[in-house]
Design a protein around this motif. Sequence first.
Motif, mmCIF file in Angstrom:
data_model
loop_
_atom_site.group_PDB
_atom_site.id
_atom_site.type_symbol
_atom_site.label_atom_id
_atom_site.label_comp_id
_atom_site.label_asym_id
_atom_site.label_seq_id
_atom_site.Cartn_x
_atom_site.Cartn_y
_atom_site.Cartn_z
ATOM 1 N N ARG A 225 -22.199 -0.870 -8.037
ATOM 2 C CA ARG A 225 -23.548 -1.428 -7.892
ATOM 3 C C ARG A 225 -24.061 -2.032 -9.188
ATOM 4 N N LEU A 226 -23.259 -1.920 -10.258
ATOM 5 C CA LEU A 226 -23.676 -2.398 -11.569
ATOM 6 C C LEU A 226 -22.863 -3.580 -12.077
ATOM 7 N N HIS A 227 -21.606 -3.683 -11.644
ATOM 8 C CA HIS A 227 -20.674 -4.624 -12.283
ATOM 9 C C HIS A 227 -20.014 -5.516 -11.222
ATOM 10 N N PRO A 228 -20.290 -6.821 -11.229
ATOM 11 C CA PRO A 228 -19.811 -7.720 -10.174
ATOM 12 C C PRO A 228 -18.307 -7.687 -9.902
ATOM 13 N N PRO A 229 -17.418 -7.663 -10.907
ATOM 14 C CA PRO A 229 -15.982 -7.635 -10.574
ATOM 15 C C PRO A 229 -15.580 -6.387 -9.782
ATOM 16 N N ILE A 230 -16.160 -5.242 -10.118
ATOM 17 C CA ILE A 230 -15.854 -4.021 -9.365
ATOM 18 C C ILE A 230 -16.490 -4.094 -7.986
ATOM 19 N N ARG A 231 -17.682 -4.659 -7.900
ATOM 20 C CA ARG A 231 -18.323 -4.828 -6.593
ATOM 21 C C ARG A 231 -17.473 -5.707 -5.684
ATOM 22 N N ALA A 232 -16.911 -6.773 -6.221
ATOM 23 C CA ALA A 232 -16.072 -7.660 -5.413
ATOM 24 C C ALA A 232 -14.843 -6.926 -4.900
ATOM 25 N N ALA A 233 -14.230 -6.097 -5.759
ATOM 26 C CA ALA A 233 -13.059 -5.328 -5.332
ATOM 27 C C ALA A 233 -13.438 -4.297 -4.279
ATOM 28 N N ALA A 234 -14.596 -3.653 -4.443
ATOM 29 C CA ALA A 234 -15.055 -2.678 -3.458
ATOM 30 C C ALA A 234 -15.313 -3.343 -2.113
ATOM 31 N N ALA B 27 -17.518 -4.584 -21.552
ATOM 32 C CA ALA B 27 -18.378 -4.622 -20.363
ATOM 33 C C ALA B 27 -19.008 -3.259 -20.106
ATOM 34 N N LEU B 28 -18.220 -2.180 -20.292
ATOM 35 C CA LEU B 28 -18.762 -0.837 -20.107
ATOM 36 C C LEU B 28 -19.856 -0.554 -21.142
ATOM 37 N N SER B 29 -19.620 -0.938 -22.381
ATOM 38 C CA SER B 29 -20.638 -0.742 -23.420
ATOM 39 C C SER B 29 -21.918 -1.491 -23.073
ATOM 40 N N ASP B 30 -21.772 -2.695 -22.528
ATOM 41 C CA ASP B 30 -22.949 -3.475 -22.139
ATOM 42 C C ASP B 30 -23.704 -2.786 -20.998
ATOM 43 N N LEU B 31 -22.974 -2.225 -20.037
ATOM 44 C CA LEU B 31 -23.618 -1.522 -18.926
ATOM 45 C C LEU B 31 -24.418 -0.320 -19.438
ATOM 46 N N LEU B 32 -23.817 0.432 -20.335
ATOM 47 C CA LEU B 32 -24.500 1.606 -20.876
ATOM 48 C C LEU B 32 -25.711 1.213 -21.710
ATOM 49 N N SER B 33 -25.646 0.023 -22.303
ATOM 50 C CA SER B 33 -26.739 -0.438 -23.162
ATOM 51 C C SER B 33 -27.906 -1.004 -22.368
ATOM 52 N N THR B 34 -27.631 -1.621 -21.235
ATOM 53 C CA THR B 34 -28.660 -2.364 -20.496
ATOM 54 C C THR B 34 -29.190 -1.629 -19.272
ATOM 55 N N HIS B 35 -28.588 -0.492 -18.901
ATOM 56 C CA HIS B 35 -29.067 0.293 -17.771
ATOM 57 C C HIS B 35 -29.407 1.706 -18.249
ATOM 58 N N LEU C 119 -28.974 4.772 -17.538
ATOM 59 C CA LEU C 119 -28.180 5.673 -16.706
ATOM 60 C C LEU C 119 -28.353 7.094 -17.221
ATOM 61 N N GLU C 120 -28.521 8.019 -16.312
ATOM 62 C CA GLU C 120 -28.765 9.400 -16.693
ATOM 63 C C GLU C 120 -28.139 10.339 -15.676
ATOM 64 N N PRO C 121 -27.983 11.612 -16.024
ATOM 65 C CA PRO C 121 -27.443 12.584 -15.079
ATOM 66 C C PRO C 121 -28.350 12.669 -13.837
ATOM 67 N N PRO C 122 -27.766 12.902 -12.657
ATOM 68 C CA PRO C 122 -26.351 13.211 -12.431
ATOM 69 C C PRO C 122 -25.451 11.988 -12.235
ATOM 70 N N ARG C 123 -26.045 10.776 -12.239
ATOM 71 C CA ARG C 123 -25.194 9.610 -12.022
ATOM 72 C C ARG C 123 -24.194 9.434 -13.158
ATOM 73 N N LEU C 124 -24.665 9.565 -14.382
ATOM 74 C CA LEU C 124 -23.767 9.583 -15.540
ATOM 75 C C LEU C 124 -23.744 11.022 -16.048
ATOM 76 N N ARG C 125 -22.544 11.571 -16.182
ATOM 77 C CA ARG C 125 -22.444 12.968 -16.597
ATOM 78 C C ARG C 125 -21.129 13.189 -17.328
ATOM 79 N N LEU C 126 -21.045 14.315 -18.011
ATOM 80 C CA LEU C 126 -19.845 14.690 -18.747
ATOM 81 C C LEU C 126 -19.308 16.017 -18.208
ATOM 82 N N HIS C 127 -17.960 16.115 -18.153
ATOM 83 C CA HIS C 127 -17.288 17.347 -17.752
ATOM 84 C C HIS C 127 -16.216 17.666 -18.783
ATOM 85 N N ARG C 128 -15.982 18.966 -18.961
ATOM 86 C CA ARG C 128 -14.893 19.386 -19.834
ATOM 87 C C ARG C 128 -14.300 20.672 -19.262
ATOM 88 N N ALA C 129 -12.972 20.690 -19.123
ATOM 89 C CA ALA C 129 -12.253 21.894 -18.669
ATOM 90 C C ALA C 129 -12.835 22.453 -17.379
#
Length: 392
Positions: free
Chosen positions: A110-119, A45-53, A55-65
């Motif tokens: 805001r992207l994935h219905p099961p998480i939206r339902a839990a929220a 499901a995560l792979s599908d979200l990344l493929s179909t939306h 998404l770019e920084p700052p909403r999607l971002r990477l951190h290290r240390a």
Amino acid sequence: MTDRLFTETLLDAVGEDLLRSRLSEDFVRADVGAQTVAPLLTFQALSDLLSTHQLEPPRLRLHRAGRPVPLNDYTEPVEASGVARRLVRPEALYEQLRNGASLVLDGIDRLHPPIRAAADDLMRLVHERVQVNLYLIWGDSHGFNTHWDDHDTFIVQVAGTKHWQVHGQGTRPYPMKEDTDHSHRPPEGTVWEGVVRPGEILHVPRGWWHTVTGTGDVSMHLTFGFTRATGVDWARWLVDRLHEVEFARTDLPRFASPEERRKHQHELLRHLLDLAEQHGIDDFLADRDSRFPRRQSFSLPWAVDGSTPGPDTVMEFTPILPSALREESEKVALTVAGRRYAFPKTAQPLLEVLVKARTLTVAELAERAGVPVDTAAALARTLVRHHLVLLK
């Protein structure tokens, strides 16, 4: 089911005292089972979200240390409809994750219905707005240094494991996002330390310091964050109501004598205290609930073409919080997102069923309210035009 994750599953595991005495005040750990949280998010499901939306920084971002990964290390500039964007490069993302970077995706609810339902379920529990962020990491590194959050959180471990140290409240209790002091320090020692596994839920209150690191394995968890109302919010609400007071709207006597300025100040305080007595905390919380926003959701074509739904059409009530019905002479009214809606008194049995059930078919609504299906369908046609229900 994800739409009962907090109001039923978590409360059953922790107890009703979670809301009365532990929420925002105490660290809470519960194990609701890996199978319970598995429907929230899978790697597919995560792979599908990344493929179909896109998404770019700052909403999607990477951190290290404890530091953000430079954008050029995993994105490339592109242009879409004349707007400059940053496109995530899959092979670069994979490499950064292999090297210990932590992926953060804000607002995944805001992207994935099961998480939206839990929220939405958590919002019904705490009566505050909720946002869900995803954290994904491989290896034993960490994305962030020891830190505290300016909001309460529920951490839901979905896959893999992660090592947590919860240190507790720092030298400035109950810090806020808009605060005068952000220089406080963490306490010595830890309140709890351990490895969190799939199905475990942690509640970390606002201002509690914590350190989170990988365990060498993969880790995917969701952070459900919310900010509760404080005395500062009540005071701001009261100050806004001063616009109704004529004396409060008058100019301050800048050039008057010190004694006249003192009298003016005392009169202002009297009006403010009167407002505080007339509009207490209960009034503030009730008004806050009545203005609670709805999810951004759409119901096409029903809301536009006005077609009549059939008996098997599913109705979903859009307000997240329970809506109180008020009888007003020959009408029944409810307030949603700060707006009042009035209906004929004959609609009251239907509205009572809908508010309680939240999701049901037109035929089920008619049966439970004891009215003809045509009557329930007519109400559904009206409600969908005002974004009070979704039709499916």
